[in-house]
Design an enzyme around this catalytic site. Structure first.
Site, mmCIF file in Angstrom:
data_model
loop_
_atom_site.group_PDB
_atom_site.id
_atom_site.type_symbol
_atom_site.label_atom_id
_atom_site.label_comp_id
_atom_site.label_asym_id
_atom_site.label_seq_id
_atom_site.Cartn_x
_atom_site.Cartn_y
_atom_site.Cartn_z
ATOM 1 N N GLU A 1 -19.321 -28.389 14.050
ATOM 2 C CA GLU A 1 -20.439 -29.240 13.978
ATOM 3 C C GLU A 1 -20.215 -30.324 12.612
ATOM 4 O O GLU A 1 -19.757 -29.860 11.869
ATOM 5 C CB GLU A 1 -21.761 -28.568 13.381
ATOM 6 C CG GLU A 1 -22.585 -27.817 14.437
ATOM 7 C CD GLU A 1 -23.804 -27.141 14.025
ATOM 8 O OE1 GLU A 1 -24.932 -27.246 14.491
ATOM 9 O OE2 GLU A 1 -23.917 -26.707 12.925
ATOM 10 N N SER B 1 -23.525 -23.819 5.904
ATOM 11 C CA SER B 1 -24.363 -23.601 7.156
ATOM 12 C C SER B 1 -25.613 -24.427 7.111
ATOM 13 O O SER B 1 -26.429 -24.400 8.283
ATOM 14 C CB SER B 1 -24.558 -22.059 7.115
ATOM 15 O OG SER B 1 -23.394 -21.429 7.154
ATOM 16 N N HIS C 1 -18.805 -27.922 9.866
ATOM 17 C CA HIS C 1 -19.269 -26.770 9.913
ATOM 18 C C HIS C 1 -18.724 -25.849 11.020
ATOM 19 O O HIS C 1 -18.900 -26.095 12.240
ATOM 20 C CB HIS C 1 -20.834 -26.712 10.183
ATOM 21 C CG HIS C 1 -21.425 -25.313 10.262
ATOM 22 N ND1 HIS C 1 -22.583 -25.115 11.138
ATOM 23 C CD2 HIS C 1 -21.281 -24.208 9.445
ATOM 24 C CE1 HIS C 1 -22.707 -23.610 10.548
ATOM 25 N NE2 HIS C 1 -21.862 -23.153 10.013
ATOM 26 N N ASN D 1 -27.806 -23.354 13.838
ATOM 27 C CA ASN D 1 -28.646 -22.366 13.121
ATOM 28 C C ASN D 1 -30.106 -22.756 12.784
ATOM 29 O O ASN D 1 -30.782 -21.996 12.878
ATOM 30 C CB ASN D 1 -28.231 -22.538 11.361
ATOM 31 C CG ASN D 1 -26.739 -21.631 11.323
ATOM 32 O OD1 ASN D 1 -26.596 -20.664 12.135
ATOM 33 N ND2 ASN D 1 -25.945 -22.168 10.378
#
Length: 289
Positions: free
Chosen positions: A155, A122, A143, A194
């Site tokens: 991602e 992450s 991801h 994130n």
């Protein structure tokens, strides 16, 4: 570009690893899931089998397709069983040392020099994991988002060494084989999603921590006032407060921005084992059954 990835390995059979393995098997790929030992490998199989059964019960997946997907999956406790895979996705715990050790081992085990080694991290640097191998040009971030069978986004994160060919092959795999929407990110902590999401979640934690508003009111405000499908503290509970704290620490270490620093309340909750939905209690209380 045609996709040459037909055999996939997944290291880690937890929530994310099991989800990645499931979508690969549902896409018709022979998939091997590696866990730490036989007991955790069995739990990983049960996790995938339960998810497939629920999808069939809800009419999201034909029952025969669910059975065929499970039949394409092999669960093991030996990394050596990943030797002939075209792609291996590491989905182990969000710990830099653990992930680095896995990549060092995979570099020696995976036989095809053209195979792609990917991480589902992450927030950790893809470059660090790539440099643990002798094939940093074939290492990138893939991801996925939780729950993987439902969330449509992946991602793709490229390091300074990742070749355009590697990134293109990964994109074809995620988009055309798995049916995901792909966005690209450079190798910076938090990537795209994130880096935007975590400061928002931490702001909600600080609001509750200060007593400015209750967790329920914070969530209701964003759900009913901003049309968010889930409030920030419910979302933090779903992600796992330990995961939120870990990503926040990685972001803060990289950027040194105060908005990325995990609030004391979040750290105390993690220390207390109040990790959110998976623990039955976080900012809200859940039925673990």
């Amino acid at each position: 570009m045609t996709n040459s990835i037909q055999r996939v390995g997944v290291v880690g059979g937890g929530q994310m690893g099991a989800g990645i393995a499931e979508v690969c098997a549902r896409a018709g790929l022979d998939t091997v899931v590696c866990e730490a030992d036989a007991a955790t490998a069995r739990r990983a199989r049960d996790r995938v089998a339960t998810s497939l059964e629920r999808a069939a019960e809800r009419g999201k997946l034909d029952r025969l397709a669910a059975e065929n997907a499970l039949a394409r999956l092999v669960f093991t406790s030996s990394l050596d069983d990943l030797a002939d895979q075209h792609l291996v996705v590491e989905a182990a715990t969000e710990n830099a040392d653990v992930k680095t050790e896995i990549f060092t081992a995979l570099d020696k085990i995976v036989e095809d020099p053209a195979a792609i080694l990917a991480t589902n991290t992450s927030s950790l640097p893809v470059m660090r994991l790539g440099m643990a191998t002798h094939r940093a040009d074939r290492v990138l971030g893939l991801h996925f988002f939780n729950p993987v069978p439902v969330m449509p986004l992946v991602e793709i994160v490229t390091s300074l060494h990742t070749t355009a060919e590697t990134a293109a092959a990964a994109e074809v795999f995620a988009r055309d084989t798995l049916g995901k929407t792909v966005i690209r990110s450079k190798d910076r902590a938090g990537f795209v999603v994130n880096a935007l999401l975590i400061p928002y979640l931490l702001a909600a934690v600080r609001m509750a921590e200060s007593g400015f508003a209750t967790p329920s009111d914070v969530d209701a405000g964003m759900e009913l006032g901003c049309a968010h499908p889930m409030g920030p503290l419910k979302l933090a509970d779903l992600i796992g407060l330990d995961t939120v704290a870990s990503i926040a620490k990685s972001l803060y270490e990289e950027f040194k921005e105060p908005l990325y620093a995990p609030p004391p309340l979040l750290q105390r909750m993690v220390e207390a084992g109040l990790l959110g939905r998976k623990a039955g209690r976080g900012f809200h209380t859940y039925d673990r059954g």
